[in-house]
Write a protein that holds these residues in place. Structure first.
Motif, PDB file in Angstrom:
ATOM      1  N   ILE A 120      64.046  36.156  68.099  1.00 28.20           N
ATOM      2  CA  ILE A 120      65.253  35.609  68.724  1.00 28.20           C
ATOM      3  C   ILE A 120      65.275  34.087  68.600  1.00 28.20           C
ATOM      4  O   ILE A 120      66.341  33.488  68.396  1.00 28.20           O
ATOM      5  CB  ILE A 120      65.348  36.080  70.189  1.00 28.20           C
ATOM      6  CG1 ILE A 120      65.629  37.590  70.221  1.00 28.20           C
ATOM      7  CG2 ILE A 120      66.429  35.314  70.947  1.00 28.20           C
ATOM      8  CD1 ILE A 120      65.391  38.246  71.567  1.00 28.20           C
ATOM      9  N   ASN A 121      64.119  33.442  68.697  1.00 35.12           N
ATOM     10  CA  ASN A 121      64.069  31.994  68.467  1.00 35.12           C
ATOM     11  C   ASN A 121      64.579  31.649  67.073  1.00 35.12           C
ATOM     12  O   ASN A 121      65.285  30.649  66.878  1.00 35.12           O
ATOM     13  CB  ASN A 121      62.636  31.477  68.637  1.00 35.12           C
ATOM     14  CG  ASN A 121      62.192  31.420  70.084  1.00 35.12           C
ATOM     15  OD1 ASN A 121      63.023  31.293  70.989  1.00 35.12           O
ATOM     16  ND2 ASN A 121      60.892  31.510  70.320  1.00 35.12           N
ATOM     17  N   LEU A 151      66.757  33.421  65.339  1.00 32.03           N
ATOM     18  CA  LEU A 151      68.210  33.640  65.339  1.00 32.03           C
ATOM     19  C   LEU A 151      68.934  32.497  66.046  1.00 32.03           C
ATOM     20  O   LEU A 151      70.027  32.094  65.630  1.00 32.03           O
ATOM     21  CB  LEU A 151      68.541  34.972  66.007  1.00 32.03           C
ATOM     22  CG  LEU A 151      67.947  36.219  65.357  1.00 32.03           C
ATOM     23  CD1 LEU A 151      68.332  37.460  66.150  1.00 32.03           C
ATOM     24  CD2 LEU A 151      68.387  36.356  63.898  1.00 32.03           C
ATOM     25  N   GLU A 152      68.336  31.993  67.111  1.00 28.73           N
ATOM     26  CA  GLU A 152      68.920  30.847  67.820  1.00 28.73           C
ATOM     27  C   GLU A 152      69.002  29.636  66.890  1.00 28.73           C
ATOM     28  O   GLU A 152      70.016  28.937  66.851  1.00 28.73           O
ATOM     29  CB  GLU A 152      68.092  30.529  69.059  1.00 28.73           C
ATOM     30  CG  GLU A 152      68.452  29.248  69.767  1.00 28.73           C
ATOM     31  CD  GLU A 152      69.812  29.266  70.441  1.00 28.73           C
ATOM     32  OE1 GLU A 152      70.261  28.194  70.891  1.00 28.73           O
ATOM     33  OE2 GLU A 152      70.441  30.354  70.530  1.00 28.73           O
ATOM     34  N   TYR A 171      75.978  36.432  68.114  1.00 28.54           N
ATOM     35  CA  TYR A 171      75.508  37.320  69.184  1.00 28.54           C
ATOM     36  C   TYR A 171      74.232  38.046  68.809  1.00 28.54           C
ATOM     37  O   TYR A 171      73.873  38.186  67.638  1.00 28.54           O
ATOM     38  CB  TYR A 171      76.599  38.318  69.596  1.00 28.54           C
ATOM     39  CG  TYR A 171      76.869  39.472  68.652  1.00 28.54           C
ATOM     40  CD1 TYR A 171      76.082  40.619  68.652  1.00 28.54           C
ATOM     41  CD2 TYR A 171      77.957  39.438  67.778  1.00 28.54           C
ATOM     42  CE1 TYR A 171      76.351  41.688  67.805  1.00 28.54           C
ATOM     43  CE2 TYR A 171      78.232  40.497  66.930  1.00 28.54           C
ATOM     44  CZ  TYR A 171      77.422  41.629  66.945  1.00 28.54           C
ATOM     45  OH  TYR A 171      77.688  42.689  66.107  1.00 28.54           O
ATOM     46  N   LEU A 172      73.580  38.505  69.868  1.00 29.66           N
ATOM     47  CA  LEU A 172      72.380  39.323  69.791  1.00 29.66           C
ATOM     48  C   LEU A 172      72.665  40.608  70.552  1.00 29.66           C
ATOM     49  O   LEU A 172      73.132  40.569  71.693  1.00 29.66           O
ATOM     50  CB  LEU A 172      71.208  38.586  70.434  1.00 29.66           C
ATOM     51  CG  LEU A 172      69.924  39.364  70.675  1.00 29.66           C
ATOM     52  CD1 LEU A 172      69.269  39.717  69.353  1.00 29.66           C
ATOM     53  CD2 LEU A 172      68.981  38.537  71.545  1.00 29.66           C
ATOM     54  N   PHE A 193      68.195  32.353  73.856  1.00 31.57           N
ATOM     55  CA  PHE A 193      69.376  32.549  73.006  1.00 31.57           C
ATOM     56  C   PHE A 193      70.631  32.054  73.716  1.00 31.57           C
ATOM     57  O   PHE A 193      70.935  32.482  74.832  1.00 31.57           O
ATOM     58  CB  PHE A 193      69.529  34.029  72.647  1.00 31.57           C
ATOM     59  CG  PHE A 193      70.568  34.296  71.593  1.00 31.57           C
ATOM     60  CD1 PHE A 193      70.364  33.907  70.278  1.00 31.57           C
ATOM     61  CD2 PHE A 193      71.761  34.926  71.919  1.00 31.57           C
ATOM     62  CE1 PHE A 193      71.321  34.133  69.305  1.00 31.57           C
ATOM     63  CE2 PHE A 193      72.728  35.164  70.957  1.00 31.57           C
ATOM     64  CZ  PHE A 193      72.506  34.759  69.644  1.00 31.57           C
ATOM     65  N   SER A 194      71.369  31.164  73.060  1.00 32.39           N
ATOM     66  CA  SER A 194      72.552  30.555  73.675  1.00 32.39           C
ATOM     67  C   SER A 194      73.852  31.254  73.295  1.00 32.39           C
ATOM     68  O   SER A 194      74.905  30.937  73.861  1.00 32.39           O
ATOM     69  CB  SER A 194      72.634  29.074  73.292  1.00 32.39           C
ATOM     70  OG  SER A 194      72.733  28.920  71.881  1.00 32.39           O
ATOM     71  N   ILE A 233      74.983  37.799  74.433  1.00 36.51           N
ATOM     72  CA  ILE A 233      73.971  38.846  74.474  1.00 36.51           C
ATOM     73  C   ILE A 233      74.656  40.139  74.894  1.00 36.51           C
ATOM     74  O   ILE A 233      75.341  40.189  75.918  1.00 36.51           O
ATOM     75  CB  ILE A 233      72.838  38.504  75.458  1.00 36.51           C
ATOM     76  CG1 ILE A 233      72.138  37.206  75.033  1.00 36.51           C
ATOM     77  CG2 ILE A 233      71.841  39.654  75.543  1.00 36.51           C
ATOM     78  CD1 ILE A 233      71.186  36.658  76.083  1.00 36.51           C
TER      79      ILE A 233
END
Length: 374
Positions: free
Chosen positions: A265-266, A268-269, A275-276, A301-302, A305
């Protein structure tokens, strides 16, 4: 608890969604044969559910080797692209927003589904267990089967697959989709690269966690180059359970899933994706996601979600109210209730699901579920 939180607009990448209810990817096996082509029946199905804030298509295999179940649609031929355009036009006519899920099953396949009857492809030649595939036995008929033993992809072939994801993203835009989701869950190809259980490679795509995440990282980079980060989502299915409790098709169990997925996820951020999506275990007595994992996902994640997995309106509202998620995906309820957002808004009862008609067939159990007004 009030369900008002479902009906607050939310920004997802370049889009503003009218509500926080999502139609998640749901395999329904209704594509036209031969050719696995999306059709008018599928367009009607998605049109009926276009009141969701976000719709995500059922998985669409990015190439012929990516298929693990009979009659699932592809997104790699001109005929398939034209078929998907019927779907996106139908959703857009109702004011909906729809992303395409890009899918490759990897080892979860059968030689009868593969070009020339070849072995399925995978990170390593390790067969899938505790899972079945679905193969055609005749026109409109099929049966469950044990996945065939896969062969390991060469390093060159892995890099070629990255470009196949990019091409599938181009095809999705050509078909009118508003964005794409990369399927990295449920024990399929990208998940197979992430998991040390299924990835025993000794090249740059195996070994350390960073190497096992390399395939996903390169796919994200390639697809961002096509659609932009603000039209991209990624789906994971982290399982916090012992191996004997796990159902492999719902995700591969890691020794340390918290570390594995927060690191993913880091990444992807850093890529800035829209979105996740987190698919939770959804069988009876399945383990819950730990609260500290949910909190760490939110902190890492900003973007938006999405959570999916046996949610009721009340349970989903709790996640939204706690600010742990931004959208809630309803799978089985949305199959049986095409007007699910209205039912949630008004507190109307939900139709029961007919499990016998979930996979394959025609209108029955697909487009003939009544709305509450009916």
């Amino acid at each position: 608890m009030s369900t008002q939180s479902f009906f607050q607009p939310v920004k997802l990448g370049r889009y503003t969604l009218s509500n926080r209810i999502t139609l998640p990817p749901l395999t329904r096996q209704r594509s036209s044969q031969p050719g696995n082509v999306p059709n008018e029946l599928m367009a009607s199905y998605y049109r009926q559910r276009a009141s969701a804030g976000l719709l995500i298509s059922e998985g669409a295999q990015i190439e012929p080797r990516g298929q693990g179940y009979a009659w699932t649609p592809g997104i790699h031929t001109p005929e398939q692209i034209d078929g998907w355009r019927k779907v996106t036009n139908a959703v857009h006519a109702e004011g909906g927003i729809i992303f395409a899920q890009l899918w490759h099953v990897g080892r979860v396949s059968h030689t009868s589904l593969q070009p020339n009857g070849d072995a399925p492809v995978a990170p390593s030649a390790i067969p899938a267990n505790q899972v079945s595939v679905f193969i055609e036995t005749g026109p409109g008929t099929g049966t469950l089967a044990t996945p065939s033993i896969p062969r390991a992809l060469s390093t060159k072939e892995v890099k070629e697959l990255v470009q196949l994801y990019a091409q599938a993203a181009r095809n999705a835009l050509d078909a009118g989709f508003d964005g794409v989701e990369i399927h990295c869950a449920n024990g399929y190809l990208v998940n197979q690269f992430i998991s040390a259980q299924t990835n025993q490679r000794d090249d740059e795509y195996g070994g350390s966690l960073q190497n096992r995440l390399r395939f996903l990282r390169e796919i994200v980079q390639a697809v961002v180059g096509v659609v932009g980060p603000d039209r991209l989502g990624v789906r994971f299915a982290p399982l916090f359970a012992s191996t004997d409790e796990a159902r492999v098709y719902l995700g591969l169990v890691e020794e340390d899933p918290h570390t594995t997925y927060i690191e993913a996820i880091n990444m992807l951020e850093a890529a800035g994706i829209a979105y996740l999506s987190i698919a939770e275990a959804d069988w009876d007595n399945a383990p819950d996601l730990p609260e500290d994992f949910r909190r760490d996902v939110r902190n890492a994640f900003s973007g938006c979600i999405i959570y999916a997995g046996r949610y009721t309106a009340t349970r989903g509202a709790n996640i939204l109210e706690a600010n742990l998620g931004d959208l809630i995906a309803f799978g089985r309820p949305f199959i049986a209730n095409p007007d699910l957002p209205a039912r949630i808004a008004h507190g109307w009862p939900w139709n029961p699901l007919d499990p016998e008609t979930m996979y394959g067939g025609a209108e029955a159990g697909y487009t003939d579920y009544p709305t509450y007004a009916d």
